[in-house]
Design a protein around this motif. Structure first.
Motif, mmCIF file in Angstrom:
data_model
loop_
_atom_site.group_PDB
_atom_site.id
_atom_site.type_symbol
_atom_site.label_atom_id
_atom_site.label_comp_id
_atom_site.label_asym_id
_atom_site.label_seq_id
_atom_site.Cartn_x
_atom_site.Cartn_y
_atom_site.Cartn_z
ATOM 1 N N ALA C 192 8.984 0.074 -3.851
ATOM 2 C CA ALA C 192 9.109 0.030 -2.402
ATOM 3 C C ALA C 192 8.820 1.389 -1.775
ATOM 4 O O ALA C 192 8.079 1.497 -0.802
ATOM 5 C CB ALA C 192 10.507 -0.440 -2.007
ATOM 6 N N ALA C 193 9.383 2.443 -2.359
ATOM 7 C CA ALA C 193 9.215 3.768 -1.755
ATOM 8 C C ALA C 193 7.776 4.244 -1.811
ATOM 9 O O ALA C 193 7.376 5.117 -1.052
ATOM 10 C CB ALA C 193 10.123 4.786 -2.447
ATOM 11 N N SER C 194 6.981 3.690 -2.722
ATOM 12 C CA SER C 194 5.580 4.083 -2.874
ATOM 13 C C SER C 194 4.637 3.203 -2.089
ATOM 14 O O SER C 194 3.435 3.447 -2.094
ATOM 15 C CB SER C 194 5.166 4.003 -4.349
ATOM 16 O OG SER C 194 5.922 4.888 -5.115
ATOM 17 N N SER C 195 5.143 2.155 -1.453
ATOM 18 C CA SER C 195 4.241 1.280 -0.707
ATOM 19 C C SER C 195 3.699 2.033 0.496
ATOM 20 O O SER C 195 4.356 2.928 1.038
ATOM 21 C CB SER C 195 4.982 0.024 -0.261
ATOM 22 O OG SER C 195 5.885 0.326 0.777
ATOM 23 N N HIS C 196 2.510 1.666 0.900
ATOM 24 C CA HIS C 196 1.853 2.404 1.973
ATOM 25 C C HIS C 196 2.685 2.485 3.254
ATOM 26 O O HIS C 196 2.826 3.570 3.829
ATOM 27 C CB HIS C 196 0.482 1.784 2.260
ATOM 28 C CG HIS C 196 -0.313 2.517 3.272
ATOM 29 N ND1 HIS C 196 -0.269 2.206 4.609
ATOM 30 C CD2 HIS C 196 -1.146 3.575 3.163
ATOM 31 C CE1 HIS C 196 -1.052 3.030 5.274
ATOM 32 N NE2 HIS C 196 -1.601 3.870 4.423
ATOM 33 N N ARG C 199 5.484 4.978 2.540
ATOM 34 C CA ARG C 199 5.108 6.295 2.015
ATOM 35 C C ARG C 199 4.204 7.080 2.962
ATOM 36 O O ARG C 199 4.075 8.293 2.823
ATOM 37 C CB ARG C 199 4.417 6.081 0.666
ATOM 38 C CG ARG C 199 4.049 7.311 -0.142
ATOM 39 C CD ARG C 199 5.279 8.087 -0.553
ATOM 40 N NE ARG C 199 4.958 9.180 -1.454
ATOM 41 C CZ ARG C 199 4.271 10.272 -1.128
ATOM 42 N NH1 ARG C 199 3.817 10.425 0.088
ATOM 43 N NH2 ARG C 199 4.061 11.233 -2.030
#
Lengths: 349, 349, 349, 349
Positions: C192-196, C199
């Protein structure tokens, strides 16, 4: 959370997704609704603010979606297919259902066979009112099943409707619509293609043909469109560029058509030329708002009219439109809860 | 800087701009050219590396553009209008001129009257060879005035050419081309619209009609296109989506047409479907390289073929194409100096 | 793929990740290595190019990581913990192992107890050579287990090492290092934290204290650092800003120290002041390259020296450093396969 | 535009800049102010909406800054140096002046000699009240010259103030503050470094030492800080990370100190740990709002406390803070006009 004895008790099913979060934000600031429940399977018992940091002040925890409370209105912000499965259950809990998925947008079971994987509750299709208030405002008061229009369909329809209304486009005219969308359309789930390294800086064709929103557009605009969508690097926003080849028209004809269509509309503004940086519709100018910008340009050399429309896909393309529709349905001020006018400058947006 | 007695002595006029920097990068790594001069009015006497940080190791300072050295080849990377003014001067200094501006791309003074503000040196127009090697390879050997094709025109032409060659598109067929471009197309100068706050996250229609590259496309592809460009949030890249309505074709017909057109081409690769994230052409996949990705999709319901092409506007759309053309003109290996294959993942790119 | 009878046969284990892709790119262009195997559990039998679009021309398919071929060199680009589990197996297949994970960077089992979850193969720890060639070049020739240094540790160490070498920093001096990193550090997996949407545009503290790279820095630089990392909006890049409070020094002292440390280094360049936009080290200037930029500024009012270092975390911080180390170990030209000098302008990068 | 007989007539000088636009947005939605004039030299007679697209509905045109109307309150959003030159003129036109520049923030002419280029109207310095309401709330009622605090100073002060108040930091303790800022801090003017190609994806040290906001921080927080700022890729936002080395403290001590400082503050929220993506302060979570997020983490191994604070530099760092201060000065509800709570997800922001 809005308070007051007259406010409608309200539930949001699917509250931890992006669209559910937008609904919670809008309803919390709306005098006519009082949120009594927000459900989330993944975040059951967590605070809403732990998922949506803009709602940290909201004193509310997610609950299990299996246990719905009795409310006046239920907004469903669930993935496609969930609402059609749970619609009886929704109506057991609520008098009015506002569905943000595609599950009740089309009119017939046949259309769901053609464009989706069929329909589980076709008996509700006649009852549902498609909600794009600029198109269906008069059918909304008193409706108890409201199917909020899709983001790409909304952008497309708003850009082309004035031409159709003015008789400048016939049903069999060739119309190309090239849409650019932000990453929030993919939802909070994500996947490899949605990861920041792969999604940053893209111009990526997706659903280059056969996009399901074509069905909505054909049904409600009465026009076949050759539709293609591209993912671009923004988070919120959908921009639809229409390329149409009508009978010869003047710029004055176009202004008349667009003014006629939208001069009374609280959420549509015409942007077509002028000076400065923002001369045509663009998603940055409406980020965070329920506004749509619509415009056009004439290309006499090619016998073409280019139409532009820009919305925030989370707002006018989803949660904002649902609240707007509910405002109309319940007789609230149309702009209630939707007053935010946006920021400048704004990044992604 | 490349060395060696056989290398052609080379000047880059306009070396501090983005395109000039790309030329310097490519020529510095090319065995056939030796850079002897890079000019810049604004950065006269500054090191090249103070402007282009990727070239900090290059031992070269900008010089005044008024004092050209005598060289074998002069690459001009100046704004539109400069080369036509200085073309006599360029040929006094150099045997061969490779021009990256639009000044010698069109064939006739009339075309410059129609699309630009006329032409100062029309007597050179016949002599110039338009350089899009996939189209004009055979005219390049021995040419002494090479006009490197424009970025948007290159992307558009590469996407549609196979359909024209295969007889699937007639000159009067209606073709829509919707282009998305990065901010480096605006050059190093910038302005309010190019500032980071205003340019981040945009989908901004620009030159929505009447784009000058239509002239190149019509001249060299033999096709009228209804062209519209949008600025999107990337730095390098141009992506052209063509919407065409040919006689009924199969996917096999399309594969045949595209393979026939490009199977021998060192810089064009076909990307049309398959698995994974990168199923269609996109600028990220070619960022920093001279490659073009070209692909298509069939939309039988609308009688449409959608074509996609993606390039790095600074490379295949400008400096890379110029070097490729010079390679052909001078008989070097076509890929000399253009071997870099790109990165994954890459951001903006 | 590089060919030639003298090239070392080479395998890349974990070839579908970002770092594995970088390795494949570098090795494919390297005269001394010939790739004979690239493994990937998830993409077994898929082409390398279907995952890494910059490698579409590479004629190679992923194979099952369980079936290793016999090779001269095996590069492991697997998540932490895999190499220590499979190290016997790796040495059954290969004479030399270059590991890009953290599994063999620290010297003792105790250190792995303290900073990680212990170690499965502590008997190999003595044998491993930590690879940050600017620090450990002399230990690399002949090494058969090479542990390539971590990205944040590399950036930090390169920025501070000249001060340590010059005696300007003592082991107990207070040093703060504030690092900013791109999204590719999170790898291809994401979450989730890396989703565009989540992020994009962030300045997000992560591992604000207790970052595991502190262990590498203390071990190999001999300095305790108070380390904090922030995620920022770029894909490639790590930038380390050191805040140190040495005995009074002059700018000349600093220049001497940094020149002394790096004047012979092929991949380190000093950037400290000057004119133009790029006056201090920044990741954009080294994106895609194996270069590190290192610089400093003096803050006499606060008795402080601020140090800056910038690398591409995928290159000098990972795959590039591993290839550099292998070049030293095998006696190849140090820059072999690492010649790419970067682009200007470049976006994210 | 706010209406009503009781509203204070209000002018915004410098209304076409980013900060001026934010002021106009906030004041237009504020019941206590009625905008009667917005000046802009460059956009004289243009509509406000032609510059700020979020204000297209505002029926207002810019006027020449030389001709000030008589108003109750004048907000000045002009570049440094303008207000000190025109301050007499401002007071001829208005009873109260709220200045958003640095011109009246410091207390003494000497400070302006040291940090700026001196001061033109030092007789006003005593009269001015520095406006960071969390710090100077009690001095604001009745003030007629309000100097709104700087963005980086505000972020820094809010992060460290609880430690100072709790006696955990002494005046001579060593404090490092590493700030990351968005591109809107550079204003609407821009330049090469602010252009999208050069500014995208950066981590760029700027003003690495000697930043002028150090003066504000020292003056109003009573603490010397070693301050360094970096430009990163966002449009709105400032994030300040403090690295401090106090006497040994527990996490409970820190919570007490921060709660004590901010529990009554309407615009400050504590974010320190917890679950999910947003566990520490970050600018995305406050974009478009007047909120500050403040938090901390304990690093016992290094005897360090890391503090985090995040604001929208255009809001809590500028226009929002000015309106907040005016609310306090005039006795309005503190949150009047500043109710917007932000969006999720949001891009750049």
């Amino acid at each position: 959370m809005s308070e007051g004895s007259d406010a409608l008790s309200t539930a949001v099913v699917g509250g931890s997704g992006f669209t559910g979060g937008e609904l919670l934000r809008l309803l919390a600031g709306h005098p006519g609704f009082e949120i009594v429940q927000a459900t989330s399977r993944s975040y059951d018992r967590k605070t809403v603010g732990s998922v949506h940091p803009n709602l940290r002040e909201l004193d509310l925890r997610f609950t299990d979606p299996a246990e719905l409370e009795s409310v006046d209105v239920l907004f469903a912000a669930t993935p496609h297919g969930v609402s059609m499965e749970r619609i009886d259950e929704f109506f057991d809990a609520a008098d009015t259902v506002v569905d943000l998925s595609a599950d009740f947008r089309l009119n017939t079971a046949e259309a769901y066979e053609e464009w989706y994987d069929g329909h589980d509750a076709p008996e509700y299709l006649d009852r549902a009112v498609y909600a794009l208030p600029e198109l269906t405002r008069e059918q909304l008061p008193g409706a108890d099943l409201i199917a909020s229009g899709g983001c790409n369909a909304t952008a497309t329809i708003l850009g082309l409707k004035p031409l159709v209304d003015a008789g400048l486009l016939a049903a069999d005219d060739r119309v190309v619509v090239d849409v650019k969308v932000g990453s929030s359309e993919g939802g909070a789930g994500g996947g490899a293609a949605s990861s920041h390294p792969e999604r940053s800086g893209v111009v990526r064709p997706y659903a280059p043909t056969g996009h399901r929103h074509e069905a909505e557009i054909e049904t409600f605009l009465g026009l076949d469109v050759a539709f293609t969508a591209h993912a671009v690097d923004m988070v919120r926003g959908a921009s639809a560029t229409g390329h149409v080849f009508p009978e010869p028209v003047s710029k004055g004809d176009l202004w008349s058509a667009y003014r006629e269509a939208y001069e009374e509309e609280p959420f549509v503004r015409l942007v077509a030329g002028g000076s400065g940086v923002y001369r045509y519709p663009e998603p940055k100018a409406v980020a965070g708002t329920n506004h749509a910008e619509v415009g056009f340009e004439l290309d006499p050399g090619n016998g073409r009219v280019v139409t532009f429309s820009a919305i925030d896909n989370m707002m006018k393309g989803s949660a904002g439109q649902a609240v707007h529709a509910a405002n109309v349905a319940f007789g609230f001020e149309e702009t209630a809860g939707l007053e935010f006018g946006g920021l400048h400058p704004v990044g992604s947006p």
